[in-house]
Design an enzyme around this catalytic site. Structure first.
Site, mmCIF file in Angstrom:
data_model
loop_
_atom_site.group_PDB
_atom_site.id
_atom_site.type_symbol
_atom_site.label_atom_id
_atom_site.label_comp_id
_atom_site.label_asym_id
_atom_site.label_seq_id
_atom_site.Cartn_x
_atom_site.Cartn_y
_atom_site.Cartn_z
ATOM 1 N N CYS A 172 14.230 27.949 3.690
ATOM 2 C CA CYS A 172 15.010 29.168 3.496
ATOM 3 C C CYS A 172 15.699 29.146 2.124
ATOM 4 O O CYS A 172 15.048 29.387 1.120
ATOM 5 C CB CYS A 172 15.986 29.377 4.653
ATOM 6 S SG CYS A 172 16.419 31.110 4.844
ATOM 7 N N HIS A 174 12.707 29.177 9.127
ATOM 8 C CA HIS A 174 13.352 27.945 9.610
ATOM 9 C C HIS A 174 12.413 27.241 10.592
ATOM 10 O O HIS A 174 12.607 27.310 11.811
ATOM 11 C CB HIS A 174 14.675 28.282 10.299
ATOM 12 C CG HIS A 174 15.759 28.618 9.341
ATOM 13 N ND1 HIS A 174 16.499 27.660 8.701
ATOM 14 C CD2 HIS A 174 16.202 29.813 8.889
ATOM 15 C CE1 HIS A 174 17.379 28.242 7.899
ATOM 16 N NE2 HIS A 174 17.211 29.555 7.989
ATOM 17 N N GLU A 196 12.238 24.281 11.422
ATOM 18 C CA GLU A 196 12.864 23.195 12.196
ATOM 19 C C GLU A 196 13.165 23.595 13.641
ATOM 20 O O GLU A 196 13.204 22.750 14.533
ATOM 21 C CB GLU A 196 14.138 22.690 11.495
ATOM 22 C CG GLU A 196 15.343 23.640 11.473
ATOM 23 C CD GLU A 196 15.328 24.644 10.319
ATOM 24 O OE1 GLU A 196 14.248 24.927 9.782
ATOM 25 O OE2 GLU A 196 16.420 25.165 9.982
#
Ligand code: GLN
Length: 540
Positions: free
Chosen positions: A377, A505, A507
């Site tokens: 990001c 994102h 993750e």
């Protein structure tokens, strides 16, 4: 009929209530139950979107774009599910619904009160979120005794009568401090917490006792007296060296059998082979890899919880033990010396101009020194700013977020953000698809042309600069389906072995047993770096 398990915490916050709730959920899931999970946060915010990460840790984003407490991340990782807005309930959301109902005249002239109106609304929301699940785990945030939590505690007390005696279980998690001077574990704060809980009309069915030390049988005995429970219902939970050991640790105490008995469920055989495989991988991951995370919210490392988990999981999968090197992006004097020696560099998400120059320098350092780089990001935006400044010679290049007067706003506000005035819940949030370039490294990692990742941003790459950036080796490896938004970038592999960044994102979608391909790519590249012949030209 859904069964409810309510998890409360005593003594103090930060005990790992979320991990415990998720670990219990993992046990029930391993036994074949269909388990849902909900976090209730009593503080008055509407959602977690505007909370300061230094105070509250990571803002976890669900696929439907809810900005939630980081415990939802634990739940997703432990239960390997994707949650939605309905799994996060904060007081602000409840209170605003009650006020709206009052304005609509729904209370028919009644005085609007915490009991029954707020407590009923909480119960309605809990029941709504439990639809379709056999077992719903509901974690109440904060500590028993908190003023903000009273309505939630009262609501869950009433739930037992509302849904039936055998359909509700209460679990209370306490902390047992250790006194160094007398070298003993103390149970007094836990005793007090059990008394407070009981004074609210909740008698726990199970008590979990957290401690950083081995808990002697005498302490468990004391707790059993104060909780009015047999000792098998007092579960010692010493700090384990890895949170993913919690589910199988809990299974040793027959947690599923105990809960099935309380809730009148038929117990089936649990299958823990996935968890055992993971623990084997964790125990065998020995090759150290240092990953620098260049960050600014360093006073609370929970801010980067999902990133750290994604890195570690990728490491375990590849037999490597990840060592995180925290690099303070505001400390420009020591930045490069901190980065030196790291085998991979990650610039995570972030907001506001503080620390931004350090992140830009870190992107440059990774590029120039051919260190595997993953930009997430903001970490993609800093890479674009860096490349524009140092490769295109645009000294003023910046993001409009950090310098609204810059003549080269290589990162600028997305179209739909121009008229946004309210900060809460108005970013580009949740799942968005991207289409990958089949010739890109990003595609090789995903092995899929169509990918979906979660998002949380207002700014985007300014398309006017794309051609110039392409000319210096930037590949726009993933775009939104309408091709208007840059979702992924990378550097051509003849100039850098692994320089990948995304506006998303990733993750949040990584799982301990199924690490995310971008994180696997980063760590594989770091592992390969020693073996790699240095044939790449340095591109300064
Ligand atoms: N601040 C940047 C934006 O709003 C990046 C956001 C992030 O890193 N999550 O676009």
């Amino acid at each position: 009929m859904t069964k409810y398990i309510f998890v409360t915490g005593g003594v103090m916050s930060g005990l790992g209530k979320g991990i415990t709730a998720a670990g219990i959920g993992a046990n029930l899931k391993a036994a074949g139950y269909n388990v849902g999970i909900l976090k209730c946060d009593p503080y008055l915010n509407y959602d977690a979107g505007t909370l300061n990460p230094s105070e509250h840790g990571e803002v976890f984003v669900t696929k439907d774009g809810a900005e939630t407490d980081l415990d939802l991340g634990h739940y997703e990782r432990f239960l390997n599910i994707e949650l939605e807005q309905s799994s996060s309930l904060m007081s602000g959301r409840i209170l605003s619904q009650v006020i709206q109902d009052e304005r609509k005249g729904k209370y028919l002239g009644k005085t609007v009160q915490v009991i029954p109106h707020v407590t009923n609304k909480i119960q309605d929301e809990i029941i709504k979120s439990a639809q379709g699940y056999q077992i719903m785990i509901v974690e109440i945030g904060g500590t028993i005794g908190d003023i903000e939590g009273l309505a939630f505690v009262e609501a869950i007390r009433q739930m037992r009568r509302r849904v039936g005696q055998n359909n509700v279980a209460y679990i209370h998690l306490v902390y047992l401090p250790y006194l160094e001077a007398s070298q003993e574990i103390k149970t007094k704060p836990a005793q007090n917490s059990l008394k407070v809980l009981q004074s609210y009309g909740i008698k726990p069915d199970l008590v979990c006792a957290r401690s950083d030390h081995q808990i002697p049988a005498s302490s468990l005995e004391k707790l059993s007296i104060f909780a009015d429970l047999d000792q098998e219902y007092i579960i010692p939970l010493p700090t384990l060296d890895n949170v993913y050991k919690v589910p199988s640790y809990l299974s040793q105490f027959s947690i599923t059998k105990i809960l099935s008995d309380i809730l009148n469920l038929n117990q089936s055989q649990a299958d823990f082979s996935d968890w055992e495989d993971l623990i084997d991988k964790i125990n065998n991951a020995t090759k150290p890899i240092k990953v620098a995370i260049v960050a600014k919210y360093l006073d609370n490392q929970d801010t980067y919880a999902s990133i750290v988990e994604a890195l570690k999981s990728a490491g375990w999968q590849l037999g490597s033990k990840i060592e995180i090197v925290w690099v303070d992006s505001e400390d420009l004097d020591h930045l490069k010396s901190r980065l030196k020696g790291s085998q991979a560099i990650l610039v995570p998400g972030g907001f506001g101009s503080r620390g931004i120059e350090g992140k830009i320098i870190a992107s440059q350092y990774a590029r120039e020194n051919l260190i595997p780089y993953l930009g997430i990001c903001l970490g993609m935006q800093t890479a674009i700013i860096e490349l524009s400044r140092n490769q295109l010679g645009l000294d003023q290049a910046n993001s409009a977020e950090f310098d609204s007067s810059s003549s080269d706003q290589v990162i600028h506000l997305m179209d739909q953000q121009h008229h946004v005035t309210e900060k809460g819940g108005t970013m580009r949030l949740g799942d968005y698809p991207a289409i990958l370039d089949p010739d890109s490294l990003t595609y090789q990692l995903y092995q899929n042309l169509n990918v979906t990742e979660r998002h949380r941003h207002r700014y985007e790459v300014n398309n006017q600069y794309k051609n110039k950036l392409e000319a210096v080796g930037v590949r726009f490896s993933g775009l939104s389906p309408d091709k208007k938004l840059v979702e992924f970038i990378e550097l051509d592999q003849d100039i850098h072995p692994f320089f990948v960044a995304t506006q998303a994102h990733p993750e949040f979608r990584s799982r301990p047993m199924n690490p995310h391909p971008l994180f696997l790519g980063l760590i594989s590249s770091a592992l390969a770096s020693e073996a790699r012949p240095n044939t790449l030209s340095r591109h300064k």
